[in-house]
Design a protein around this motif. Sequence first.
Motif, PDB file in Angstrom:
ATOM      1  N   GLU A   2       0.821  -1.197   0.000  1.00  0.00           N
ATOM      2  CA  GLU A   2       0.000   0.000   0.000  1.00  0.00           C
ATOM      3  C   GLU A   2       0.862   1.256   0.000  1.00  0.00           C
ATOM      4  O   GLU A   2       1.888   1.317   0.654  1.00  0.00           O
ATOM      5  CB  GLU A   2      -0.858  -0.009   1.269  1.00  0.00           C
ATOM      6  N   ASN A   3       0.466   2.249  -0.776  1.00  0.00           N
ATOM      7  CA  ASN A   3       1.194   3.514  -0.824  1.00  0.00           C
ATOM      8  C   ASN A   3       0.746   4.385   0.345  1.00  0.00           C
ATOM      9  O   ASN A   3      -0.357   4.903   0.351  1.00  0.00           O
ATOM     10  CB  ASN A   3       0.947   4.223  -2.161  1.00  0.00           C
ATOM     11  N   LYS A   4       1.619   4.525   1.356  1.00  0.00           N
ATOM     12  CA  LYS A   4       1.265   5.309   2.539  1.00  0.00           C
ATOM     13  C   LYS A   4       1.744   6.744   2.375  1.00  0.00           C
ATOM     14  O   LYS A   4       2.810   7.001   1.838  1.00  0.00           O
ATOM     15  CB  LYS A   4       1.883   4.694   3.786  1.00  0.00           C
ATOM     16  N   LYS A   5       0.933   7.667   2.875  1.00  0.00           N
ATOM     17  CA  LYS A   5       1.281   9.081   2.816  1.00  0.00           C
ATOM     18  C   LYS A   5       2.251   9.401   3.956  1.00  0.00           C
ATOM     19  O   LYS A   5       2.001   9.074   5.096  1.00  0.00           O
ATOM     20  CB  LYS A   5       0.019   9.927   2.944  1.00  0.00           C
ATOM     21  N   ARG A   6       3.369  10.038   3.624  1.00  0.00           N
ATOM     22  CA  ARG A   6       4.377  10.381   4.626  1.00  0.00           C
ATOM     23  C   ARG A   6       4.147  11.797   5.119  1.00  0.00           C
ATOM     24  O   ARG A   6       3.715  12.666   4.373  1.00  0.00           O
ATOM     25  CB  ARG A   6       5.769  10.251   4.035  1.00  0.00           C
ATOM     26  N   ILE A   7       4.442  12.006   6.380  1.00  0.00           N
ATOM     27  CA  ILE A   7       4.318  13.328   6.979  1.00  0.00           C
ATOM     28  C   ILE A   7       5.686  13.988   6.886  1.00  0.00           C
ATOM     29  O   ILE A   7       6.640  13.590   7.535  1.00  0.00           O
ATOM     30  CB  ILE A   7       3.845  13.224   8.443  1.00  0.00           C
ATOM     31  N   ARG A   8       5.773  14.997   6.032  1.00  0.00           N
ATOM     32  CA  ARG A   8       7.051  15.638   5.724  1.00  0.00           C
ATOM     33  C   ARG A   8       7.703  16.268   6.962  1.00  0.00           C
ATOM     34  O   ARG A   8       8.896  16.140   7.178  1.00  0.00           O
ATOM     35  CB  ARG A   8       6.858  16.681   4.626  1.00  0.00           C
ATOM     36  N   SER A   9       6.924  16.958   7.779  1.00  0.00           N
ATOM     37  CA  SER A   9       7.495  17.619   8.956  1.00  0.00           C
ATOM     38  C   SER A   9       8.070  16.597   9.942  1.00  0.00           C
ATOM     39  O   SER A   9       9.084  16.846  10.587  1.00  0.00           O
ATOM     40  CB  SER A   9       6.455  18.495   9.642  1.00  0.00           C
ATOM     41  N   LEU A  10       7.431  15.439  10.035  1.00  0.00           N
ATOM     42  CA  LEU A  10       7.945  14.384  10.908  1.00  0.00           C
ATOM     43  C   LEU A  10       9.260  13.829  10.369  1.00  0.00           C
ATOM     44  O   LEU A  10      10.191  13.564  11.138  1.00  0.00           O
ATOM     45  CB  LEU A  10       6.906  13.277  11.063  1.00  0.00           C
ATOM     46  N   ASP A  11       9.373  13.689   9.066  1.00  0.00           N
ATOM     47  CA  ASP A  11      10.623  13.239   8.445  1.00  0.00           C
ATOM     48  C   ASP A  11      11.752  14.241   8.703  1.00  0.00           C
ATOM     49  O   ASP A  11      12.892  13.854   8.970  1.00  0.00           O
ATOM     50  CB  ASP A  11      10.442  13.041   6.942  1.00  0.00           C
TER      51      ASP A  11
END
Length: 55
Positions: A2-11
Amino acid sequence: MENKKRIRSLDILRGLAILGTLGTNIWLFTYLGCFLQAENTENCSEIYRDLQALF
């Protein structure tokens, strides 16, 4: 998979945490190694001042 959405600020926060850990490890190993191996501790104080200026 599954393509999960990443949280940019958390990265970004994770990346900063990794860089902080790396900087701390460099400082600790340089500072402690200096006193354990050096006969002349004058050089250690210079290294310590330089590292404090960087971080």
